[in-house]
Design an enzyme around this catalytic site. Sequence first.
Site, short mmCIF file in Angstrom:
data_model
loop_
_atom_site.label_atom_id
_atom_site.label_comp_id
_atom_site.label_asym_id
_atom_site.label_seq_id
_atom_site.Cartn_x
_atom_site.Cartn_y
_atom_site.Cartn_z
N ASP B 204 -8.46 -23.24 9.26
CA ASP B 204 -8.14 -23.70 7.71
C ASP B 204 -9.19 -25.01 7.54
O ASP B 204 -9.40 -25.74 8.50
CB ASP B 204 -6.87 -24.14 7.46
CG ASP B 204 -6.36 -24.18 6.15
OD1 ASP B 204 -7.20 -23.52 5.21
OD2 ASP B 204 -5.34 -24.61 5.65
N GLN B 386 -6.88 -36.18 14.68
CA GLN B 386 -6.51 -35.96 13.42
C GLN B 386 -5.24 -35.12 13.30
O GLN B 386 -5.20 -33.96 14.07
CB GLN B 386 -7.64 -35.08 12.56
CG GLN B 386 -7.58 -34.78 11.33
CD GLN B 386 -6.79 -33.75 10.78
OE1 GLN B 386 -5.85 -33.75 9.99
NE2 GLN B 386 -6.85 -32.55 11.49
N HIS B 487 -4.90 -27.44 -7.69
CA HIS B 487 -5.11 -28.83 -7.22
C HIS B 487 -5.31 -29.70 -8.38
O HIS B 487 -5.89 -29.10 -9.69
CB HIS B 487 -6.32 -29.14 -6.53
CG HIS B 487 -6.27 -28.21 -4.95
ND1 HIS B 487 -7.29 -28.17 -4.10
CD2 HIS B 487 -5.28 -27.41 -4.47
CE1 HIS B 487 -7.12 -27.55 -3.02
NE2 HIS B 487 -5.92 -27.02 -3.18
#
Lengths: 692, 692
Positions: B204, B386, B487
């Site tokens: 992703d 991360q 979004h």
Amino acid sequence: MGNHKALTSAVAAIASIATLGALAAPAFAVDAANGTYSPNGKSVAELAKHGAAQRIAAIGNKSAKNVVLFIGDGMGDSEITIARDYLKGANGHFDGLDAVGQPGALDDVQAGTGQYTTFSLGDGSKDSAVGKDAAGKLVANPNPGKLTPVTDSSASGSAWATGTKTYNNAVDVDIYGNPQLNLFELAKAAGKATGNVSTAEIQDATPAVLESHSTERACYGPQGKTDGTSNNASKQCLANQLKENGGIGSISEQLLDTRADVTIGGGSKYFRQTVQGGEYKGKTVWEQAKDMGFQTVENDPAAMNALQYKDGQPVLALMSDGNMPTKFNPSKATAKDPAKDANPTVCTPNDAWLGNRGASLKDMTKKALDLLNANPNGQKNGFLLQVEGASIDKQDHAANACGQIGETDDFDQAIAYAIKNVDLTNTLVIVTADHAHTSQVLNAQPAYALSTVLKSADGNNMVVSYGTAQAASTDAEGGYNGGDMEHTGTQLRIAASGPGAQRVIGLTDQTDNFYTIAGALGLATSPDEQNALSKDGTVKVARTQAGKYVANVDGFNGDALLSYELKDKNGAVVSKSDSSTPLSGVRVKPAQTTSIALDKMSEGAEYTLTVTGRQSGKVATVAIQAPAAGSADKKPGADKNGVIASGKVPNDSAVSGPLGATGTAVMAIAIAAVMLVAIAMLIKAARNARNN
Amino acid sequence: MGNHKALTSAVAAIASIATLGALAAPAFAVDAANGTYSPNGKSVAELAKHGAAQRIAAIGNKSAKNVVLFIGDGMGDSEITIARDYLKGANGHFDGLDAVGQPGALDDVQAGTGQYTTFSLGDGSKDSAVGKDAAGKLVANPNPGKLTPVTDSSASGSAWATGTKTYNNAVDVDIYGNPQLNLFELAKAAGKATGNVSTAEIQDATPAVLESHSTERACYGPQGKTDGTSNNASKQCLANQLKENGGIGSISEQLLDTRADVTIGGGSKYFRQTVQGGEYKGKTVWEQAKDMGFQTVENDPAAMNALQYKDGQPVLALMSDGNMPTKFNPSKATAKDPAKDANPTVCTPNDAWLGNRGASLKDMTKKALDLLNANPNGQKNGFLLQVEGASIDKQDHAANACGQIGETDDFDQAIAYAIKNVDLTNTLVIVTADHAHTSQVLNAQPAYALSTVLKSADGNNMVVSYGTAQAASTDAEGGYNGGDMEHTGTQLRIAASGPGAQRVIGLTDQTDNFYTIAGALGLATSPDEQNALSKDGTVKVARTQAGKYVANVDGFNGDALLSYELKDKNGAVVSKSDSSTPLSGVRVKPAQTTSIALDKMSEGAEYTLTVTGRQSGKVATVAIQAPAAGSADKKPGADKNGVIASGKVPNDSAVSGPLGATGTAVMAIAIAAVMLVAIAMLIKAARNARNN
């Protein structure tokens, strides 16, 4: 029948005792035992206390001589981004909005940015622990409510102006209706100059929280929020707050009592209402303002620009009847339609905008700064100036993208002016909003929400969407038609530059902002410090003419209200203020002399006057021997000002307020006792029913 | 007829010349003269340059040994507030999310908070200056597009991972498709350990930007984003990027080349796809991973928890076929209905959540930190980790309030674990999101948007609304039924604690975050510094067995791709890499040896091999004398490793890239010339038409 009657009388007993209890209490307190608890362990009642919602109480301040607070009403991060994208391009930046808080942007001053929470208390958008009965009088609501995720501007303003969380609709009162001292009252007590600027009606929530205490935000004038042609004050004000009922008066009237050095905004029509009680009864509020020595300007930008500082003559300049016209003409949000993509909206300037005539928010901010800088108090002790870009919120409510963008532009330019014209080494500039709002920026039109497609400064389409109104009101063209898009509860941006700007970094609460400002200016923040502001309270009783007496009260700077009681030598009450509700009584004129007319005094008689600070609990007592009848006019006593007697708060006066935590507990026990009685009566009624 | 034919041939001429020009160029460049200009004066083409969108380039870094970056995908301020209100109460706080960036919350480390802008480039949500022709090959789109107000996770991730603004759908390539070095490539070049954790499929966008370069974010595996039962890679990958076509391969394959020390997430099914070209052709990607020395775990939390550091054996642990199950069961947003107020939703735990089996995001974060701390590179040089809370975004898209709240909770607990288990005096922890999202918190149900009424931790109702889907898809019950909420473009929160945290204060851009992280770790940030990472590039040609040769390339750390050309002694090309597009060629294995099989070499013959760094422009040339036929197997030359020839980048090698600004200008002039020719042809055609 018997059991019904018994039930009814039991309920009535609870109601009457509860009401009596509430009315008898010198401050208003409600049992909060049924407040819900957050995992933080704080109930609504706990959170309702002054300062209880602070998140950074341990973080210190740096001293600043001046503070300029910019409130973009409803200017969440979304509204900022939408305006930036449209006006400057997505890569662009605002000269004001984006400069404050930006390290390195403004000389070598401290800079900080962060987010803050804005929730309020009470069970719904206009709910509170304070209720009104059918006659408009304050009654206790035994349920203090729950937490409210989304604040309005008045609970929000009360939070940053006083440090106390309260209910939506409250202006500087807590959830029980008790006044909380605001930044202007505290700044005046510290000898600071004060200024209040808004593009809204000056009685609107954000400016109001620096001017007044009101259980109802709509209590704009003596007749409420009307144009003066009809009197619906009883619907819009607590009856007991109205002057004619012994209260402290509407927001407009209290604005005059607060006497900020500079007040500039809209809302002049409410000053054309007629005062209904007290010294100025029968005059318009404008006339009252002039009588009180204000320099007034009504709907005249040129006259506003011509104003100069005059000693003892504060400025009250209202540029428009209502809210000021917006910078851009409105756009209309409509349902999804591909045609909008092909013809994106370009906002157009509004000819009616007063910026065309010298009253942009920047112009008003410049005038306020000039006046505060010319003020000897400002020069010596510094100033606190609040500037509100009010209609970002109002146009967001109206789903008006161009409107909200133009107002953000106007607001930004005021900020940009200020940061170039204040000394950032001794002035803390804060830029924030009071709550987030509905508008969102999208790449494509939504199917659910209404939207406007704009052509941005970058030359691309941007979609602004609005979907939060509680009632759909689409007109024949699919457009938005007068409904009301809603605030949102999102945490939002706070930015600061200047001494102490570090206090906005991290996650804070809106109430922390009170401490940031008050702390930087060295104002009294804690209840104890605030109560101590009344420790030097004095009362001087003067005979103004034969048979006419007045009590001149000074130094009760820790109080918003006073009560008084005048007794004769036998202890019988001759006259007293109404103190049946928190807003009944005598409004303190902050850092000025508050005068109380003493009626019913007879020449030659003896009296005892007690004046009580309603917030501080400080009491000054004066023994009065009225001059004999026939004494010389105005100067019957020894004092050349006509003062015949005086008193002051004793040195050892207790610090705590009139009720405090103990009082609240006492009230809780009392109500619990009432409940027990009621339950007993109900059981008895049930037994009677069985026996009958 | 004549004029139609002339027109058609003119258009064809433009198309063919433009295509030829593009294919002939060593890197891809498109004329950007028609880019629009923002008031900041930057065109799309200018903003598309590395670092061009920085807002705080002048603000310095402090050195940190380690950086932990937490990305809450889609976690705007609204999503944070909604989760806090529900889980902790409006007055509550998150132990992780609200502690990072909070002054005083974490020992005495530096803390900062701010907002950043997230816009992307290109003309629409999936648009770019890079296009594909009917065969799936990259072609130039002469319009670089405009600014895009709302980013997706891939443009967003590319921005923070590389410092370059790009188009939605791009993974670490600029708007022309040119790879941009990412933080893992740069960290590995500096000897740092690296870790990548996500609750999403590991292919992703957010994890992908640390693993790969792809013009299409859906290019998950050799067969694209499928379960492996059908091959639609041609739809989801640039054809030239596929291994079988001479490209650098899918995201999964590049993940193995990148060879992070720790990779934990979902998406195991894409590793069951079959590799279509190169050394591992015919094997599954899992088999390739094992062959390459990875410790692999497939859908087994217990095995993940049992993993230990092993030298040279990086960890690849994928916990689920696709995205990992959410912590809470889904709620459904529905149209306004008073019944929802009376029965507010309480979220329920999801039995399928892998946190029940030892694979919460906290568990995965703990494992990653343990492995990085056990790694000698991590111990000596530090690490970059991360951690993505991916499904905040995915459940927000699905209008699933409970889903997004549970994921925010999971994310918060991972952060809370990390800040207690890293040394904040040498570790910079950053918590932010990649873009804002649709959900809003309201007091009352909206009429337009869909909503869910939740019972919050405070015991009150809170309304979460969703109104941004482009297509309404209400089911029979008025519920949300599989559409896609969008979004939003709102600026959003970034918070940091540890050395250099001050760099997040103020208004920054997403690309500033690249510089904040890279600067703290001392990585190469500017194009010149990055190009210089290839200055010590070496090529060693070895004979692995009779007639088989390989070029082992090291030190090209400033490059993501290499090209090579093998010529015989007459200068005729024997073999070469495809460099027709930016993703055609040889993938550099960062800080490892990249091997190139040299086909078609004849024993005993002379050759010249040139290896070119496609980003740095550095060239190493090797003169090869192949051993005579019949030489001893594998060691025909003097070198015990079989090396028969070597070369390196010369000391005086130019620093600039292959095209750079000059090259772009040359391209622009070339395209302009083509346009002039075309216009001339059109005029001629028009004249012919008139004459006929």
